[in-house]
Design an enzyme around this catalytic site. Structure first.
Site, mmCIF file in Angstrom:
data_model
loop_
_atom_site.group_PDB
_atom_site.id
_atom_site.type_symbol
_atom_site.label_atom_id
_atom_site.label_comp_id
_atom_site.label_asym_id
_atom_site.label_seq_id
_atom_site.Cartn_x
_atom_site.Cartn_y
_atom_site.Cartn_z
ATOM 1 N N GLU A 121 48.713 7.466 -26.477
ATOM 2 C CA GLU A 121 50.165 7.605 -26.313
ATOM 3 C C GLU A 121 50.492 7.562 -24.819
ATOM 4 O O GLU A 121 49.642 7.882 -24.004
ATOM 5 C CB GLU A 121 50.638 8.974 -26.835
ATOM 6 C CG GLU A 121 50.458 9.194 -28.310
ATOM 7 C CD GLU A 121 50.766 10.630 -28.720
ATOM 8 O OE1 GLU A 121 50.815 11.511 -27.831
ATOM 9 O OE2 GLU A 121 50.962 10.861 -29.910
ATOM 10 N N LYS A 123 51.813 8.937 -21.334
ATOM 11 C CA LYS A 123 51.955 10.281 -20.775
ATOM 12 C C LYS A 123 53.316 10.337 -20.086
ATOM 13 O O LYS A 123 53.511 9.760 -19.015
ATOM 14 C CB LYS A 123 50.823 10.564 -19.790
ATOM 15 C CG LYS A 123 50.845 11.996 -19.281
ATOM 16 C CD LYS A 123 49.539 12.331 -18.578
ATOM 17 C CE LYS A 123 49.431 13.793 -18.268
ATOM 18 N NZ LYS A 123 50.495 14.298 -17.409
ATOM 19 N N ASP A 125 56.399 11.544 -18.001
ATOM 20 C CA ASP A 125 56.497 12.354 -16.794
ATOM 21 C C ASP A 125 57.808 13.138 -16.809
ATOM 22 O O ASP A 125 58.795 12.728 -16.211
ATOM 23 C CB ASP A 125 56.423 11.433 -15.573
ATOM 24 C CG ASP A 125 56.067 12.190 -14.316
ATOM 25 O OD1 ASP A 125 55.752 13.390 -14.420
ATOM 26 O OD2 ASP A 125 56.124 11.587 -13.237
ATOM 27 N N TYR A 232 54.942 15.155 -29.050
ATOM 28 C CA TYR A 232 53.573 14.645 -29.048
ATOM 29 C C TYR A 232 52.516 15.621 -29.552
ATOM 30 O O TYR A 232 51.338 15.306 -29.581
ATOM 31 C CB TYR A 232 53.165 14.124 -27.671
ATOM 32 C CG TYR A 232 53.449 15.082 -26.525
ATOM 33 C CD1 TYR A 232 52.802 16.299 -26.439
ATOM 34 C CD2 TYR A 232 54.360 14.737 -25.533
ATOM 35 C CE1 TYR A 232 53.062 17.161 -25.402
ATOM 36 C CE2 TYR A 232 54.619 15.595 -24.487
ATOM 37 C CZ TYR A 232 53.972 16.810 -24.430
ATOM 38 O OH TYR A 232 54.226 17.656 -23.401
ATOM 39 N N LYS A 319 44.973 8.550 -16.028
ATOM 40 C CA LYS A 319 46.084 8.438 -15.087
ATOM 41 C C LYS A 319 46.199 7.025 -14.524
ATOM 42 O O LYS A 319 45.190 6.356 -14.284
ATOM 43 C CB LYS A 319 45.887 9.428 -13.931
ATOM 44 C CG LYS A 319 46.010 10.882 -14.337
ATOM 45 C CD LYS A 319 47.379 11.169 -14.898
ATOM 46 C CE LYS A 319 48.050 12.429 -14.483
ATOM 47 N NZ LYS A 319 47.774 13.097 -13.284
ATOM 48 N N CYS A 413 40.965 30.012 15.976
ATOM 49 C CA CYS A 413 42.060 30.046 14.997
ATOM 50 C C CYS A 413 43.387 29.775 15.698
ATOM 51 O O CYS A 413 43.726 30.446 16.676
ATOM 52 C CB CYS A 413 42.106 31.399 14.296
ATOM 53 S SG CYS A 413 43.540 31.566 13.218
ATOM 54 N N CYS A 416 45.578 33.308 15.276
ATOM 55 C CA CYS A 416 45.256 34.608 15.865
ATOM 56 C C CYS A 416 44.279 34.490 17.026
ATOM 57 O O CYS A 416 43.963 35.477 17.680
ATOM 58 C CB CYS A 416 44.700 35.557 14.802
ATOM 59 S SG CYS A 416 43.069 35.103 14.193
ATOM 60 N N CYS A 431 38.362 30.910 10.130
ATOM 61 C CA CYS A 431 38.778 31.903 11.114
ATOM 62 C C CYS A 431 38.086 33.217 10.772
ATOM 63 O O CYS A 431 38.062 33.631 9.622
ATOM 64 C CB CYS A 431 40.298 32.057 11.046
ATOM 65 S SG CYS A 431 40.897 33.618 11.712
ATOM 66 N N CYS A 437 44.328 38.431 11.245
ATOM 67 C CA CYS A 437 44.936 37.103 11.347
ATOM 68 C C CYS A 437 46.225 37.065 10.521
ATOM 69 O O CYS A 437 46.195 37.181 9.304
ATOM 70 C CB CYS A 437 43.973 36.032 10.855
ATOM 71 S SG CYS A 437 44.706 34.386 10.894
HETATM 72 S S1 IVH Z 1 49.246 16.243 -25.431
HETATM 73 C C1 IVH Z 1 46.918 20.334 -25.875
HETATM 74 N N1 IVH Z 1 50.599 14.043 -25.129
HETATM 75 O O1 IVH Z 1 51.039 16.212 -19.981
HETATM 76 C C2 IVH Z 1 47.572 19.423 -24.918
HETATM 77 N N2 IVH Z 1 50.786 15.682 -23.437
HETATM 78 O O2 IVH Z 1 48.961 17.114 -18.182
HETATM 79 C C3 IVH Z 1 48.732 18.751 -25.531
HETATM 80 N N3 IVH Z 1 52.316 15.068 -21.628
HETATM 81 O O3 IVH Z 1 51.370 19.634 -20.620
HETATM 82 C C4 IVH Z 1 49.308 17.757 -24.631
HETATM 83 N N4 IVH Z 1 52.911 13.126 -22.439
HETATM 84 O O4 IVH Z 1 53.453 18.169 -20.713
HETATM 85 C C5 IVH Z 1 50.289 15.232 -24.597
HETATM 86 N N5 IVH Z 1 51.755 12.041 -25.053
HETATM 87 C C6 IVH Z 1 51.460 13.228 -24.514
HETATM 88 C C7 IVH Z 1 52.023 13.665 -23.290
HETATM 89 C C8 IVH Z 1 51.643 14.903 -22.780
HETATM 90 C C9 IVH Z 1 53.077 13.981 -21.448
HETATM 91 C C10 IVH Z 1 52.251 16.197 -20.678
HETATM 92 C C11 IVH Z 1 52.360 17.561 -21.302
HETATM 93 C C12 IVH Z 1 51.110 18.298 -20.882
HETATM 94 C C13 IVH Z 1 50.734 17.536 -19.674
HETATM 95 C C14 IVH Z 1 49.275 17.703 -19.372
#
Ligand code: IVH
Length: 687
Positions: A121, A123, A125, A232, A319, A413, A416, A431, A437
């Site tokens: 799926e 990810k 943002d 998700y 990523k 440092c 300090c 330090c 400090c």
């Molecule tokens: S699954 C048990 N699926 O990414 C973990 N997360 O870096 C369940 N996120 O906290 C997460 N898209 O906020 C999942 N398709 C997706 C996602 C997703 C974005 C985010 C989510 C999570 C974070 C982790």
């Protein structure tokens, strides 16, 4: 002036005050850009209250005197997540993805080439959110917070189009859906334009805009912001929704929950093709994504895989490559961290990378500067990935002018003046000023109040710095005596620039809220070297109370003592960590701080998250020989049932589970008279 005239004049004055207060509220809560000081704001409110008490007929439900005011003081209520909201591990390349797949198969004791269905799926943002439906009705929405406890944003979330208030079809009695709240790219741009036109605050990127729009105490603001949601994952559910993640998605869709797009594949090549395709099409999507999330599709396998620390073993984020840009290195500053480590920081000519203006980047340490041959005045490639601090990737040597001097971190440092030394085998220069400090003291205070520690709202980094400078807070106990000392003070906090009655009151309220703290948070807050959140939790669960921990650490300073053996026998605690712990508790200044704190706070004894009720809870086990399930799964399973898994057999071992070809450990168990179980007997025991 007769009575009627007086009332009319009061009405005018009232309307004027209401307008001013409303404007100030909007600037403060909606735009994060107040134009009035707290004191000026408080004065308006006092005037309003006075006027309304003289002319009670002016007071109505819509008056600011009846509404806001109290709300910001409280902020959002906290909500505990029945099932923690976790994060995801990352991979950055095909090799790492392949390694994750292999590891997952190994854990499940699957053949290397056997099919393992993965669902991919995007990810998203945005910011994660948990929606709780009971009898099909949305009753609660919470942010992730620290994973265990989030903020109640129910009212805000109810204004988001696309999040159903009632589910369609036959939804389970309890259904928690987790997903991401986000703002579309076009909507984001339109919002920024509108904000700019009316002189409001603009947002750096859609994620910030989404987060800023949801965390609004004034729900009306959230309502006007174009937010959306994609689901998700599940939290708590009262019944199963299917056997695979795919089936769950379909069910959720049928209830009316918007779901992300997806792909299913059972091999690396298929997953990589999907990755490339999504990466390429990324710009055409109307929302920001920063990678792909892979999940083992089969829920029974997910269950077996379980979790490690804060992330599931059954999912991983792949990523997208970090965004890069070229800019000029203007200077190198050296910062002093909480434990005295000197970190070189690049001061850059500001540049936009992936929608965010970057003007600093970490240079890590001296070795890193030398390895990359970084010199002041160079043009450097910087990159930024997600929330990670921007990094300098490389120097563009052909753009270097002349032969600028090499940069070397001074062995002194910068704060300090104490000697800074690099210990054998360490990359860091530290330090040696310790408690004298100021930089270390301030960083420690910041850590002490941070989100995973005391989590004191209103004591942000800037305020800690100011209060330290002015002698208001020099060490942690001072936080808890601040209110008392403020009472008789000639220069009270409310009189400081940017402060007022309200913000002063709020600060003390949030400090007082934290006078009772969980043991694990407390240990973490102490900022002991090498003791992070996970270790703090482990120590809390092992020692149970702060008094017990403190006593044990005192005793453990004698390496012959049982307390020392117990400490280093703990999983994940090595000799160097033990030294840091023992060292912390034997340092007399730290003892003073602890004694001081104990007069003002209460540390709650650690309560294990879920008291596991199983025949092996609290028992120590050793696995040996070859088993049908993988060793990692056996270990994870035993730990889930509350058992401790040790690597070697001793008198303290309760059970040895012996598979085929068990050797010396089995022999030792027999010699010591430890109960030995076959794999089948073990299965029956825990069934
Ligand atoms: S699954 C048990 N699926 O990414 C973990 N997360 O870096 C369940 N996120 O906290 C997460 N898209 O906020 C999942 N398709 C997706 C996602 C997703 C974005 C985010 C989510 C999570 C974070 C982790």
């Amino acid at each position: 002036m007769d009575k009627e005239d007086a009332l009319n004049a009061a009405k005018l004055k009232h309307a004027e005050l209401v307008k001013k207060i409303r404007k100030a509220d909007a600037e403060y809560y909606q735009d994060d850009a107040p134009s009035l000081s707290d004191a000026e704001y408080d004065k308006l409110r006092q005037e309003l209250e006075k006027l309304e008490s003289e002319f009670p007929s002016l007071e109505n439900a819509a008056s600011p005197s009846q509404t806001v005011g109290a709300a910001p003081a409280k902020g959002f209520a906290k909500i505990r997540h029945e099932i923690p909201m976790l994060s995801l591990g990352n991979v950055f390349s095909e090799e790492e993805l392949n390694e994750w797949l292999a590891k997952t198969r190994r854990f499940l004791n699957m053949e290397e080439a056997s099919p393992l269905e993965i669902i991919a799926e995007p990810k998203i943002d945005g910011l994660s959110c948990s929606l709780r439906y009971e009898q099909g009705v949305l009753i609660q929405a919470a942010t992730r917070g620290d994973g265990a406890e989030g903020e109640d944003i129910t009212q805000n979330v109810k204004t988001i189009e696309g999040i159903p208030h009632t589910l369609k079809g036959n939804a389970p009695e309890i259904l928690e859906v987790r997903g991401e709240i986000y703002m579309g790219k076009k909507d984001f741009e339109a919002l920024n334009k509108a904000q700019e036109a009316r002189g409001g605050k603009t947002f750096a990127n859609p994620r910030n805009a989404a987060a800023g729009s949801v965390r609004q105490l004034n729900v009306e603001v959230t309502k006007e912001r174009p937010l959306a949601f994609l689901g998700y994952a599940l939290g708590q559910v009262s019944e199963s929704l299917g056997q695979s993640h795919y089936e769950v998605r379909e069910k959720l869709k049928s209830f009316g929950i918007p779901e992300t797009f997806y792909a299913i594949s059972d091999d690396l090549m298929g997953l990589m093709q999907n990755y490339e395709q999504v990466l390429e099409g990324r710009a055409d999507l109307d929302y920001d994504i920063d990678g792909i999330v892979y999940k083992v599709n089969d829920l029974a396998l997910q269950e077996r895989l379980g979790f490690v620390a804060r992330s599931p073993r059954w999912a991983i984020a792949h990523k997208f490559p970090a965004e890069k840009a070229v800019t000029k290195l203007l200077d190198i500053d050296v910062q002093v961290g909480r434990t005295g480590v000197l970190t070189p920081v690049a001061r850059l000519e500001p540049i936009t990378v992936g929608g965010v203006v970057v003007s600093n980047a970490t240079l890590h340490n001296q070795d890193e500067i030398e390895r990359k041959d970084i010199r002041i005045g160079d043009y450097v490639v910087i990159q930024r990935a997600g929330d990670v601090i921007p990094q300098v990737v490389e120097v563009l040597l052909d753009k270097r002018e002349g032969d600028p001097p090499k940069f070397e971190i001074a062995h002194e440092c910068p704060r300090c003046g104490s000697l800074a030394i690099r210990e054998e085998g360490e990359v860091a220069i530290r330090c040696t000023g310790g408690l004298i400090c100021p930089a270390q003291a301030v960083e420690r205070l910041k850590h002490f109040v941070s989100r995973l520690a005391f989590d004191i709202e209103g004591l942000g980094a800037k305020i800690i710095e100011e209060f330290y400078e002015d002698g208001l807070i020099k060490s942690p106990p001072d936080i808890f005596t601040l209110e008392e000392r403020n009472k008789g003070s000639l220069t009270p906090i409310r009189a400081r620039e940017g402060w007022g009655d309200l913000s002063e009151k709020n600060l003390f309220a949030s400090i007082n809220e934290r006078r009772v703290i969980e043991l694990n948070r407390f240990i973490y807050a102490l900022g002991i070297r090498q003791i992070g959140e996970a270790t703090a939790k482990m120590l809390a669960s092992a020692y149970g109370s702060f008094e017990a921990l403190r006593l044990a650490m005192k005793q453990a300073s004698d390496h012959e003592a049982e307390a020392y053996t117990n400490l280093i026998n703990m999983d994940g605690i090595g000799a160097s960590m033990a030294d840091d712990l023992i060292g912390f508790f034997s340092e007399s200044h730290n003892e003073d701080v602890l004694d001081g704190l104990m007069q003002h706070i209460e540390v709650k004894p650690y309560i294990a998250p879920k008291a596991v009720d199983s025949p092996v809870a609290g028992k120590t086990l050793v696995f040996t020989g070859s088993l049908n399930i993988s060793r990692s799964e056996a270990k994870a399973q035993a730990e889930r049932l509350g058992a401790k898994v040790a690597g070697s057999v001793s008198k303290k071992t309760d059970y040895v589970i012996a598979g085929e070809d068990a050797g010396s450990k089995l022999k030792k168990a027999n010699e010591l008279g430890v109960t030995v179980l076959s794999e089948d007997e073990w299965k029956t025991l825990i069934a």
